[in-house]
Design a protein around this motif. Structure first.
Motif, PDB file in Angstrom:
ATOM      1  N   TRP A  36       0.801  -0.948   0.010  1.00 26.08           N
ATOM      2  CA  TRP A  36      -0.005  -0.061   0.011  1.00 26.08           C
ATOM      3  C   TRP A  36       0.758   1.376  -0.143  1.00 26.08           C
ATOM      4  CZ3 TRP A  36      -4.708   0.354  -1.376  1.00 26.08           C
ATOM      5  CH2 TRP A  36      -5.707  -1.124  -1.392  1.00 26.08           C
ATOM      6  N   VAL A  37       1.758   1.219   0.937  1.00 29.98           N
ATOM      7  CA  VAL A  37       2.691   2.441   0.782  1.00 29.98           C
ATOM      8  C   VAL A  37       3.592   2.799  -0.161  1.00 29.98           C
ATOM      9  CG1 VAL A  37       2.736   2.404   3.476  1.00 29.98           C
ATOM     10  CG2 VAL A  37       4.572   1.459   2.211  1.00 29.98           C
ATOM     11  N   GLU A  38       3.651   1.827  -1.033  1.00 27.34           N
ATOM     12  CA  GLU A  38       4.494   1.816  -2.423  1.00 27.34           C
ATOM     13  C   GLU A  38       3.886   2.164  -3.608  1.00 27.34           C
ATOM     14  OE1 GLU A  38       8.730   1.453  -3.550  1.00 27.34           O
ATOM     15  OE2 GLU A  38       7.624   1.837  -1.822  1.00 27.34           O
ATOM     16  N   LEU A  39       2.533   2.234  -3.538  1.00 25.17           N
ATOM     17  CA  LEU A  39       1.688   2.434  -4.728  1.00 25.17           C
ATOM     18  C   LEU A  39       1.865   3.752  -5.233  1.00 25.17           C
ATOM     19  CD1 LEU A  39      -2.096   1.448  -3.401  1.00 25.17           C
ATOM     20  CD2 LEU A  39      -0.353   0.190  -4.972  1.00 25.17           C
ATOM     21  N   PRO A  40       2.533   4.702  -4.671  1.00 29.67           N
ATOM     22  CA  PRO A  40       2.835   6.097  -5.611  1.00 29.67           C
ATOM     23  C   PRO A  40       4.057   5.683  -6.549  1.00 29.67           C
ATOM     24  CG  PRO A  40       2.305   6.601  -3.343  1.00 29.67           C
ATOM     25  CD  PRO A  40       2.382   5.200  -3.286  1.00 29.67           C
ATOM     26  N   LEU A  41       4.749   4.884  -6.373  1.00 23.63           N
ATOM     27  CA  LEU A  41       6.042   4.514  -7.301  1.00 23.63           C
ATOM     28  C   LEU A  41       5.431   3.303  -8.376  1.00 23.63           C
ATOM     29  CD1 LEU A  41       9.237   4.535  -5.214  1.00 23.63           C
ATOM     30  CD2 LEU A  41       8.456   6.236  -6.820  1.00 23.63           C
ATOM     31  N   ILE A  42       4.553   2.296  -7.549  1.00 23.07           N
ATOM     32  CA  ILE A  42       4.309   1.371  -8.722  1.00 23.07           C
ATOM     33  C   ILE A  42       3.124   1.842  -9.629  1.00 23.07           C
ATOM     34  CG2 ILE A  42       3.209  -1.091  -8.759  1.00 23.07           C
ATOM     35  CD1 ILE A  42       4.105  -1.359  -5.866  1.00 23.07           C
ATOM     36  N   VAL A  43       2.246   2.594  -9.332  1.00 19.58           N
ATOM     37  CA  VAL A  43       1.169   2.985 -10.259  1.00 19.58           C
ATOM     38  C   VAL A  43       1.766   3.562 -11.625  1.00 19.58           C
ATOM     39  CG1 VAL A  43      -0.692   4.661 -10.512  1.00 19.58           C
ATOM     40  CG2 VAL A  43      -0.626   3.067  -8.206  1.00 19.58           C
ATOM     41  N   PRO A  44       2.369   4.550 -11.707  1.00 15.63           N
ATOM     42  CA  PRO A  44       2.870   5.032 -12.885  1.00 15.63           C
ATOM     43  C   PRO A  44       3.533   4.225 -14.016  1.00 15.63           C
ATOM     44  CG  PRO A  44       3.569   6.586 -11.097  1.00 15.63           C
ATOM     45  CD  PRO A  44       3.052   5.162 -10.610  1.00 15.63           C
ATOM     46  N   GLU A  45       4.057   3.060 -13.439  1.00 15.11           N
ATOM     47  CA  GLU A  45       4.747   2.078 -14.120  1.00 15.11           C
ATOM     48  C   GLU A  45       3.844   0.946 -14.757  1.00 15.11           C
ATOM     49  OE1 GLU A  45       7.800   2.897 -15.092  1.00 15.11           O
ATOM     50  OE2 GLU A  45       8.100   4.293 -13.814  1.00 15.11           O
ATOM     51  N   ILE A  46       2.612   0.799 -14.417  1.00 19.22           N
ATOM     52  CA  ILE A  46       1.919  -0.319 -14.628  1.00 19.22           C
ATOM     53  C   ILE A  46       0.781   0.091 -15.367  1.00 19.22           C
ATOM     54  CG2 ILE A  46       2.663  -1.537 -12.715  1.00 19.22           C
ATOM     55  CD1 ILE A  46       0.021  -1.232 -11.420  1.00 19.22           C
ATOM     56  N   PRO A  47       0.151  -0.808 -16.159  1.00 17.60           N
ATOM     57  CA  PRO A  47      -0.977  -0.477 -16.976  1.00 17.60           C
ATOM     58  C   PRO A  47      -2.508  -0.338 -16.215  1.00 17.60           C
ATOM     59  CG  PRO A  47      -0.511  -2.792 -17.290  1.00 17.60           C
ATOM     60  CD  PRO A  47       0.433  -2.064 -16.852  1.00 17.60           C
ATOM     61  N   GLU A  48      -2.360  -0.755 -15.155  1.00 18.77           N
ATOM     62  CA  GLU A  48      -3.616  -0.696 -14.324  1.00 18.77           C
ATOM     63  C   GLU A  48      -3.698   0.786 -13.778  1.00 18.77           C
ATOM     64  OE1 GLU A  48      -2.832  -4.933 -14.748  1.00 18.77           O
ATOM     65  OE2 GLU A  48      -1.545  -3.231 -14.009  1.00 18.77           O
ATOM     66  N   GLY A  49      -2.582   1.243 -13.760  1.00 22.15           N
ATOM     67  CA  GLY A  49      -2.606   2.721 -13.132  1.00 22.15           C
ATOM     68  C   GLY A  49      -3.406   2.900 -11.519  1.00 22.15           C
ATOM     69  N   TRP A  50      -4.371   3.979 -11.367  1.00 23.01           N
ATOM     70  CA  TRP A  50      -4.792   4.119 -10.156  1.00 23.01           C
ATOM     71  C   TRP A  50      -5.769   3.107  -9.625  1.00 23.01           C
ATOM     72  CZ3 TRP A  50      -2.531   5.603  -5.871  1.00 23.01           C
ATOM     73  CH2 TRP A  50      -1.441   6.359  -6.166  1.00 23.01           C
ATOM     74  N   TYR A  51      -6.350   2.312 -11.034  1.00 22.23           N
ATOM     75  CA  TYR A  51      -7.071   1.167 -10.498  1.00 22.23           C
ATOM     76  C   TYR A  51      -6.633  -0.029  -9.812  1.00 22.23           C
ATOM     77  CZ  TYR A  51     -10.579   3.225 -13.905  1.00 22.23           C
ATOM     78  OH  TYR A  51     -11.354   4.052 -14.555  1.00 22.23           O
ATOM     79  N   LEU A  52      -5.293   0.052  -9.705  1.00 23.24           N
ATOM     80  CA  LEU A  52      -4.607  -0.968  -8.768  1.00 23.24           C
ATOM     81  C   LEU A  52      -5.194  -1.169  -7.356  1.00 23.24           C
ATOM     82  CD1 LEU A  52      -2.636  -3.241  -8.659  1.00 23.24           C
ATOM     83  CD2 LEU A  52      -0.802  -1.497  -8.008  1.00 23.24           C
ATOM     84  N   SER A 113      -6.763  -8.797 -25.345  1.00 26.03           N
ATOM     85  CA  SER A 113      -5.931  -7.795 -26.231  1.00 26.03           C
ATOM     86  C   SER A 113      -5.435  -6.787 -25.252  1.00 26.03           C
ATOM     87  CB  SER A 113      -6.883  -7.196 -27.299  1.00 26.03           C
ATOM     88  OG  SER A 113      -7.998  -6.663 -26.565  1.00 26.03           O
ATOM     89  N   VAL A 114      -5.687  -6.984 -24.044  1.00 25.08           N
ATOM     90  CA  VAL A 114      -5.220  -5.718 -23.006  1.00 25.08           C
ATOM     91  C   VAL A 114      -4.252  -6.285 -22.073  1.00 25.08           C
ATOM     92  CG1 VAL A 114      -6.030  -4.330 -21.150  1.00 25.08           C
ATOM     93  CG2 VAL A 114      -7.674  -4.925 -22.844  1.00 25.08           C
ATOM     94  N   ALA A 115      -3.027  -5.528 -21.868  1.00 23.69           N
ATOM     95  CA  ALA A 115      -1.659  -5.604 -21.263  1.00 23.69           C
ATOM     96  C   ALA A 115      -2.105  -5.808 -19.871  1.00 23.69           C
ATOM     97  CB  ALA A 115      -0.571  -4.906 -21.534  1.00 23.69           C
ATOM     98  N   HIS A 116      -1.713  -6.545 -18.884  1.00 25.38           N
ATOM     99  CA  HIS A 116      -2.007  -6.737 -17.531  1.00 25.38           C
ATOM    100  C   HIS A 116      -0.667  -6.894 -16.668  1.00 25.38           C
ATOM    101  CE1 HIS A 116      -6.394  -5.678 -17.143  1.00 25.38           C
ATOM    102  NE2 HIS A 116      -6.494  -6.616 -18.190  1.00 25.38           N
ATOM    103  N   SER A 117      -0.797  -6.530 -15.441  1.00 22.54           N
ATOM    104  CA  SER A 117       0.608  -6.879 -14.467  1.00 22.54           C
ATOM    105  C   SER A 117       0.159  -7.956 -14.065  1.00 22.54           C
ATOM    106  CB  SER A 117       0.628  -5.726 -13.477  1.00 22.54           C
ATOM    107  OG  SER A 117       1.045  -4.504 -14.277  1.00 22.54           O
TER     108      SER A 117
END
Length: 463
Positions: A36-52, A113-117
Motif C-alpha cells: 500500500w505505501v509503495e503504490l505511488p511508485l508502482i502505479v505510474p509504471e503499470i497498465p492498471e494505473g490507479w485502478y490497482l 487484447s489488453v496488457a495486465h500486470s
C-alpha cells in the motif's frame, strides 16, 4: 549418607522472548502494508494505473479463503491442525513472493487484447493469503507462551504498518513539491492571459521499488527466524513448559520444571464475581467466563473496530487529509502508524479488561471516525480548510482514532487469550470478517459511485 543434588535449569530470558514475539508479529501484515505505501511508485509504471488499489481490495478479500479453511478445520476437526507447519509455510511463501515481486512487478502479459500486470496481481494474491491467514494462526500460536507476550506480539503487529511507512518516508514516496506554473489561455501569445497557480511535482525516490520489495523479503526472513527461535531456543521452551504447567496440561512423564515466580494476573471482568472459578461456567464458550450476550458483544465490537481501522477509514484517508495539504496527509498517516504500537505498549502496562470501558472506548473511537468521515465526505472543501486549526484537528483525530481503537483490539485479544486456543482462532476469523465487510461496503462508495472527491495538495479552491 546420600548427597542431595540441585539441578539447575537455564534461567528464562523474558527480554529475548519479548523481542522475538515482536519480530514475529511484524511479519503478520508487513507485506501488504508495504504494498500500500509503495503504490505511488508502482502505479505510474503499470497498465492498471490507479485502478490497482481497487484490484488490491478485491484480491485481499479473495485471500480470505486461507483463514476460512483454518477456521473450518478448527470447528469441525478440533485439534487436528497444528499451527506451526502452517505458519512456517506461509512465512516462507511470503518471503519468496516478496523476493520475486522485486524483479517481476513491472512485467506485463496480454490478457485478451489488453496488457495486465499478471505477475504483480498473482504475487499480491499470494501475499494476501499469507497476511490474512496470519490472523488465525499467529494468535493461536501465541497461546504457547505466557499471556504477557501476546501484548508484545500486538506491538509487533502495529509495527508491521509503521516500519514500511517509515522506510517509504525515507525512500521519498509521494513527497510533493508545489511549484509555481503558468497556464496559457486564449491560444495565442499576443492575446493571452496568464494565470499563476501551483502544480504538484512528485520528487524522484531515493531508491527503487525493487530495493523496497527486497527489504520486505528481508523482514519476512526476520519473522521466520523469530518464529524458529520461539520454537527452538531453550529459554523460550522453558517458558512454554512453565505455561503448560500453569495451565494444567503438562504431558505425563515429563520432568517438573521450575515455574515462574510471578503470580498470575488477576482479571477483573464485567459479570465476574469472587469464587466464580468454583461455580459452573456461565457459557460453553472458552472457559465459560462470560455469558453468551457478553461473548456476542465482544465479537461485535471486534468486527466493528477492525472494519473501521482496516478498511473503512484507510479508504478515505487521502480524502480527509489532502485538502489540508500534503504535509497534513503525511503527518496524519505517519502519526497514526505510530499510534498503533503506542496503544499496544499502553495495553501492556494497563490491561483493563472491563467490557464497560471497552464499549465506552469503542464509542469514543467511533466518534473520531465519524469526524474523519465527515471531513472526507466534504472534500475538497471541509471545515477550516485554510486554517492551521483544521490541519491540527484532522491529524489529532487520526491519531486518537487509531490509538483508542488499537487499545480496544489488544484488550479483546488479551481477553480471548484467557479463554483458550479456540477463542483466539475465532478472534482471528472475526478480525478478517470485519475487515472484509468494511472493504465490501467502501469499495462501491469510493471506486464505483465516486462519492468522495480528492483534494489537490497544492491548490484548494474553496469559497
Amino acid at each position: 549418607m546420600t548427597e542431595s543434588r540441585t539441578i539447575l535449569y537455564p534461567a528464562p530470558m523474558p527480554m529475548l522472548t519479548h523481542v522475538l514475539a515482536c519480530l514475529f508479529g511484524i511479519g503478520s501484515w508487513v507485506a501488504i502494508n508495504g504494498m500500500w505505501v509503495e503504490l505511488p511508485l508502482i502505479v505510474p509504471e503499470i497498465p492498471e494505473g490507479w485502478y490497482l488499489p481497487s484490484y488490491l481490495t478485491i484480491i485481499i478479500q479473495m485471500a480470505n479463503v486461507g483463514p476460512l479453511f483454518v477456521t473450518l478445520m478448527h470447528r469441525f476437526r478440533p485439534g487436528s491442525l497444528d499451527e506451526r507447519p502452517v505458519i512456517g509455510g506461509i512465512v516462507v511463501l511470503g518471503m519468496v513472493a516478496t523476493f520475486l515481486l522485486a524483479f517481476l512487478w513491472k512485467h506485463t502479459m496480454a490478457v485478451g487484447s489488453v496488457a495486465h500486470s499478471v505477475a504483480l496481481l498473482v504475487l499480491s494474491f499470494l501475499l494476501s493469503i499469507v497476511d490474512c491467514t496470519s490472523s488465525v494462526t499467529f494468535l493461536p500460536f501465541m497461546m504457547r507462551l505466557p499471556s504477557q507476550y501476546l501484548t508484545t506480539y500486538f506491538v509487533g503487529e502495529g509495527l508491521s504498518g509503521l516500519v514500511p511507512a517509515l522506510v517509504a518516508l525515507i525512500q521519498g514516496v509521494g513527497v510533493v513539491r508545489c511549484l509555481n506554473a503558468t497556464e496559457l489561455r486564449n491560444g495565442t501569445l499576443e492575446n493571452s492571459s496568464w494565470t499563476h497557480e501551483l502544480q504538484a511535482h512528485y520528487q524522484p525516490a531515493r531508491f527503487s521499488a525493487q530495493v523496497f520489495f527486497l527489504f520486505l523479503s528481508a523482514m519476512m526472513a526476520v519473522c521466520l527466524g523469530a518464529f524458529c527461535m520461539l520454537n527452538l531456543h531453550p529459554a523460550v521452551l522453558l517458558e512454554q513448559k512453565s505455561e503448560r504447567y500453569l495451565n494444567g496440561v503438562v504431558r505425563k512423564g515429563g520432568p517438573e520444571l521450575p515455574l515462574q515466580t510471578s503470580v498470575p494476573e488477576q482479571k477483573p471482568m464485567l459479570g465476574h464475581t469472587p469464587g466464580l472459578e468454583d461455580k459452573e461456567p456461565l457459557s460453553s464458550f472458552g472457559k465459560g467466563t462470560y455469558r453468551y450476550p457478553q461473548v456476542v458483544f465482544i465479537f461485535v465490537v471486534l468486527a466493528w473496530v477492525n472494519a473501521l481501522t482496516n478498511a473503512v477509514l484507510p479508504s478515505v484517508q487521502s480524502y480527509s487529509c489532502l485538502p489540508y495539504g500534503n504535509q497534513a496527509y503525511h503527518l496524519g498517516a505517519t502519526m497514526a502508524a505510530v499510534a498503533n504500537p503506542a496503544a499496544c505498549l499502553i495495553a501492556m502496562y494497563m490491561p483493563i479488561r472491563s467490557l464497560v470501558l471497552m464499549g465506552a472506548l469503542t464509542a469514543l473511537g467511533s466518534a473520531f471516525a465519524s469526524y474523519i468521515m465527515a471531513v472526507a465526505a466534504l472534500s475538497p472543501c471541509p471545515p477550516l480548510v485554510h486554517s492551521s486549526l483544521g490541519t491540527a484537528l484532522i491529524v489529532i483525530a487520526w491519531v486518537l482514532f487509531v490509538l483508542v481503537l488499537s487499545y480496544v483490539k489488544v484488550i479483546i485479544g488479551v481477553i480471548l487469550r484467557d479463554e483458550g486456543h479456540s477463542a483466539l482462532v475465532w478472534c482471528g476469523a472475526v478480525v478478517q470478517l470485519g475487515s472484509m465487510i468494511g472493504a465490501m461496503a467502501m469499495f462501491p462508495l469510493v471506486s464505483v459511485y465516486g462519492l468522495f472527491t480528492s483534494g489537490d495538495p497544492c491548490n484548494t479552491k474553496c469559497i
